[in-house]
Design an enzyme around this catalytic site. Structure first.
Site, PDB file in Angstrom:
ATOM      1  N   SER A 144      14.317  13.597   3.933  1.00  0.00           N
ATOM      2  CA  SER A 144      14.684  12.381   4.671  1.00  0.00           C
ATOM      3  C   SER A 144      16.081  11.949   4.265  1.00  0.00           C
ATOM      4  O   SER A 144      16.512  12.198   3.124  1.00  0.00           O
ATOM      5  CB  SER A 144      13.703  11.252   4.357  1.00  0.00           C
ATOM      6  OG  SER A 144      14.213  10.020   4.823  1.00  0.00           O
ATOM      7  N   TYR A 159       9.532   6.752  -2.163  1.00  0.00           N
ATOM      8  CA  TYR A 159       9.719   7.673  -1.025  1.00  0.00           C
ATOM      9  C   TYR A 159      11.017   8.463  -1.197  1.00  0.00           C
ATOM     10  O   TYR A 159      11.039   9.684  -1.008  1.00  0.00           O
ATOM     11  CB  TYR A 159       9.745   6.845   0.267  1.00  0.00           C
ATOM     12  CG  TYR A 159       9.889   7.644   1.547  1.00  0.00           C
ATOM     13  CD1 TYR A 159       8.780   8.187   2.191  1.00  0.00           C
ATOM     14  CD2 TYR A 159      11.139   7.821   2.149  1.00  0.00           C
ATOM     15  CE1 TYR A 159       8.909   8.903   3.379  1.00  0.00           C
ATOM     16  CE2 TYR A 159      11.281   8.526   3.331  1.00  0.00           C
ATOM     17  CZ  TYR A 159      10.164   9.062   3.952  1.00  0.00           C
ATOM     18  OH  TYR A 159      10.302   9.763   5.134  1.00  0.00           O
TER      19      TYR A 159
HETATM   20  P1  NAD Z   1       3.765  10.095  11.273  1.00  0.00           P
HETATM   21  O1  NAD Z   1       3.220   8.967  10.474  1.00  0.00           O
HETATM   22  O2  NAD Z   1       3.771   9.985  12.749  1.00  0.00           O
HETATM   23  O3  NAD Z   1       3.058  11.455  10.865  1.00  0.00           O
HETATM   24  C1  NAD Z   1       2.711  11.753   9.551  1.00  0.00           C
HETATM   25  C2  NAD Z   1       1.499  12.650   9.590  1.00  0.00           C
HETATM   26  O4  NAD Z   1       1.124  12.983   8.247  1.00  0.00           O
HETATM   27  C3  NAD Z   1       0.278  11.998  10.249  1.00  0.00           C
HETATM   28  O5  NAD Z   1      -0.289  12.883  11.181  1.00  0.00           O
HETATM   29  C4  NAD Z   1      -0.657  11.724   9.097  1.00  0.00           C
HETATM   30  O6  NAD Z   1      -2.027  11.730   9.421  1.00  0.00           O
HETATM   31  C5  NAD Z   1      -0.295  12.868   8.155  1.00  0.00           C
HETATM   32  N1  NAD Z   1      -0.668  12.590   6.768  1.00  0.00           N
HETATM   33  C6  NAD Z   1      -0.385  11.460   6.043  1.00  0.00           C
HETATM   34  N2  NAD Z   1      -0.919  11.560   4.820  1.00  0.00           N
HETATM   35  C7  NAD Z   1      -1.539  12.768   4.755  1.00  0.00           C
HETATM   36  C8  NAD Z   1      -2.267  13.441   3.746  1.00  0.00           C
HETATM   37  N3  NAD Z   1      -2.478  12.883   2.551  1.00  0.00           N
HETATM   38  N4  NAD Z   1      -2.767  14.655   4.033  1.00  0.00           N
HETATM   39  C9  NAD Z   1      -2.577  15.228   5.248  1.00  0.00           C
HETATM   40  N5  NAD Z   1      -1.892  14.639   6.237  1.00  0.00           N
HETATM   41  C10 NAD Z   1      -1.382  13.421   5.999  1.00  0.00           C
HETATM   42  O7  NAD Z   1       5.250  10.304  10.730  1.00  0.00           O
HETATM   43  P2  NAD Z   1       6.468  11.198  11.255  1.00  0.00           P
HETATM   44  O8  NAD Z   1       7.566  10.262  11.523  1.00  0.00           O
HETATM   45  O9  NAD Z   1       6.031  12.151  12.290  1.00  0.00           O
HETATM   46  O10 NAD Z   1       6.838  11.949   9.886  1.00  0.00           O
HETATM   47  C11 NAD Z   1       6.735  13.347   9.707  1.00  0.00           C
HETATM   48  C12 NAD Z   1       7.550  13.720   8.483  1.00  0.00           C
HETATM   49  O11 NAD Z   1       8.928  13.429   8.715  1.00  0.00           O
HETATM   50  C13 NAD Z   1       7.162  12.942   7.220  1.00  0.00           C
HETATM   51  O12 NAD Z   1       7.215  13.804   6.110  1.00  0.00           O
HETATM   52  C14 NAD Z   1       8.247  11.889   7.118  1.00  0.00           C
HETATM   53  O13 NAD Z   1       8.433  11.442   5.804  1.00  0.00           O
HETATM   54  C15 NAD Z   1       9.443  12.654   7.651  1.00  0.00           C
HETATM   55  N6  NAD Z   1      10.510  11.783   8.120  1.00  0.00           N
HETATM   56  C16 NAD Z   1      10.312  10.934   9.163  1.00  0.00           C
HETATM   57  C17 NAD Z   1      11.328  10.083   9.567  1.00  0.00           C
HETATM   58  C18 NAD Z   1      11.167   9.095  10.697  1.00  0.00           C
HETATM   59  O14 NAD Z   1      12.052   8.256  10.866  1.00  0.00           O
HETATM   60  N7  NAD Z   1      10.104   9.148  11.470  1.00  0.00           N
HETATM   61  C19 NAD Z   1      12.560  10.125   8.915  1.00  0.00           C
HETATM   62  C20 NAD Z   1      12.732  11.008   7.857  1.00  0.00           C
HETATM   63  C21 NAD Z   1      11.696  11.840   7.464  1.00  0.00           C
END
Ligand code: NAD
Length: 253
Positions: A144, A159
Site C-alpha cells: 500500500s 497497517y
Molecule cells: P476489501 O475489504 O474489499 O477486500 C479485502 C478482502 O480480504 C475481503 O474479501 C475480506 O473478506 C478478505 N479478508 C479480510 N480478512 C481476511 C482473513 N483474515 N482471511 C481471509 N480473507 C480475509 O479491500 P480491498 O480494497 O479490495 O483490498 C484488497 C487489498 O488491497 C488489501 O490487502 C488492501 O490492504 C490492499 N490495498 C487496498 C487499497 C484501497 O484503497 N482499497 C489501497 C492499498 C492497498
C-alpha cells in the site's frame, strides 16, 4: 504453458466491491483457472461459481482465515486437488485499521500484523512449495502507499508496518526463489474505491482527492487488476523483487 492449463489463487477475493473479486474476473477473462480463498466458505464458493458461469473456466472456493496457517494450507490442498497446477498467487486478503497510535486498542497491532503480513507469508510459503516442484511461479503481494507514506489516507501505523513488511517479504522471497523459476513482486495501490476505506470515500472526498491528484481521479479495482495481470504473465519473467506503485502518481520515487 497457456493460462487455460494453469491456476491462479487469490486470497481476499470475495468482497463484492473489492480489488480481489475484480481481479479474479479479469484473470478468468484471460483464461486463468481460479482458486478463491477468503474468510467465509460460502462467499468463496459463490465467487467461484460466478466465475465458472461467466467465464467458462474452472474455479474453486475455499474458506480460510489467512492468519491461520493450517487453514491456509488446507485451502491450498483443496484447490490443488481440483484444479490445474498453481502457477500464480495473488495475496489480497487484508484489513484496514484507522486507530490513532496513542489509542491503539489491545490486540489491534497483532490483528493487523497477523492478517496483513503473516497471512501473506503463510499463503506465499505454501504456494511457493508447489511452484518449486513445477519450476515456475508468479507471486504478487498487495502492499500500500501507506507503507511508503506512513499512512495518510485512511489506515494508520500497524497497517503501514504490515504493508512495509510485505515489501520486505517480497524482496526476500524474490531473492531466494528466482533460481527456482519464481518471481515475486508487490503492488502498492493508492486509494481505491472499495469497502476497505471504511465508507470514508464520499463523493465529496473523491472529488477533492481527484482535484488534488497528479491524475484527475481516484483508482478503481480494475486499475489494480490490470497491473496484477501483467505481473503474473509469462511476459513479466524478468521483473522480480519490485514494488509497482499504482496510485495515480501519489507517491513518486
Ligand atoms: P476489501 O475489504 O474489499 O477486500 C479485502 C478482502 O480480504 C475481503 O474479501 C475480506 O473478506 C478478505 N479478508 C479480510 N480478512 C481476511 C482473513 N483474515 N482471511 C481471509 N480473507 C480475509 O479491500 P480491498 O480494497 O479490495 O483490498 C484488497 C487489498 O488491497 C488489501 O490487502 C488492501 O490492504 C490492499 N490495498 C487496498 C487499497 C484501497 O484503497 N482499497 C489501497 C492499498 C492497498
Amino acid at each position: 504453458m497457456s493460462t487455460e492449463q494453469q491456476t491462479v489463487v487469490l486470497t481476499g477475493a470475495a468482497s463484492p466491491r473489492g480489488i480481489g473479486r475484480a481481479t479474479a474476473h479479469h484473470l478468468a477473462e484471460q483464461g486463468w483457472n481460479v482458486g478463491v480463498i477468503d474468510l467465509d466458505q460460502t462467499a468463496s464458493e459463490q465467487v467461484s461459481a460466478e466465475i465458472r458461469e461467466q467465464h467458462g473456466v474452472q474455479a474453486v472456493g475455499a474458506g480460510a482465515n489467512v492468519a491461520d496457517e493450517a487453514a491456509v494450507r488446507a485451502a491450498f490442498d483443496t484447490i490443488e486437488a481440483a484444479l490445474p497446477p498453481i502457477a500464480a498467487l495473488v495475496n489480497l486478503a487484508g484489513v484496514s485499521s484507522a486507530h490513532a497510535y496513542l489509542d491503539l486498542p489491545e490486540g489491534e497491532w497483532h490483528r493487523v500484523l497477523s492478517i496483513n503480513l503473516d497471512g501473506v507469508h503463510f499463503a506465499s510459503l505454501r504456494a511457493a512449495q508447489s511452484m518449486v516442484r513445477n519450476g515456475y511461479g508468479r507471486i504478487v503481494n498487495l502492499s500500500s502507499v501507506s507503507a511508503q507514506r506512513g499512512g495518510g489516507t485512511f489506515s494508520k501505523t500497524p497497517y503501514s508496518v504490515a504493508k512495509a513488511g510485505v515489501v520486505g517479504l517480497t524482496r526476500g522471497m524474490a531473492r531466494e526463489l528466482g533460481h527456482q523459476g519464481i518471481t515475486v513482486n508487490a503492488i502498492s495501490p493508492g486509494p481505491i474505491d472499495t469497502d476497505i476505506m471504511g465508507g470514508t470515500l464520499s463523493e465529496e472526498r473523491k472529488t477533492a482527492m481527484a482535484a488534488d491528484g497528479v491524475l484527475p481521479r481516484i483508482g478503481t479495482p480494475r486499475d489494480i487488476a490490470a497491473a496484477i495481470a501483467y505481473l503474473i504473465s509469462e511476459d513479466a519473467g524478468f521483473v522480480t523483487g519490485q514494488t509497482l506503485n499504482v496510485d495515480g502518481g501519489l507517491y513518486m520515487h
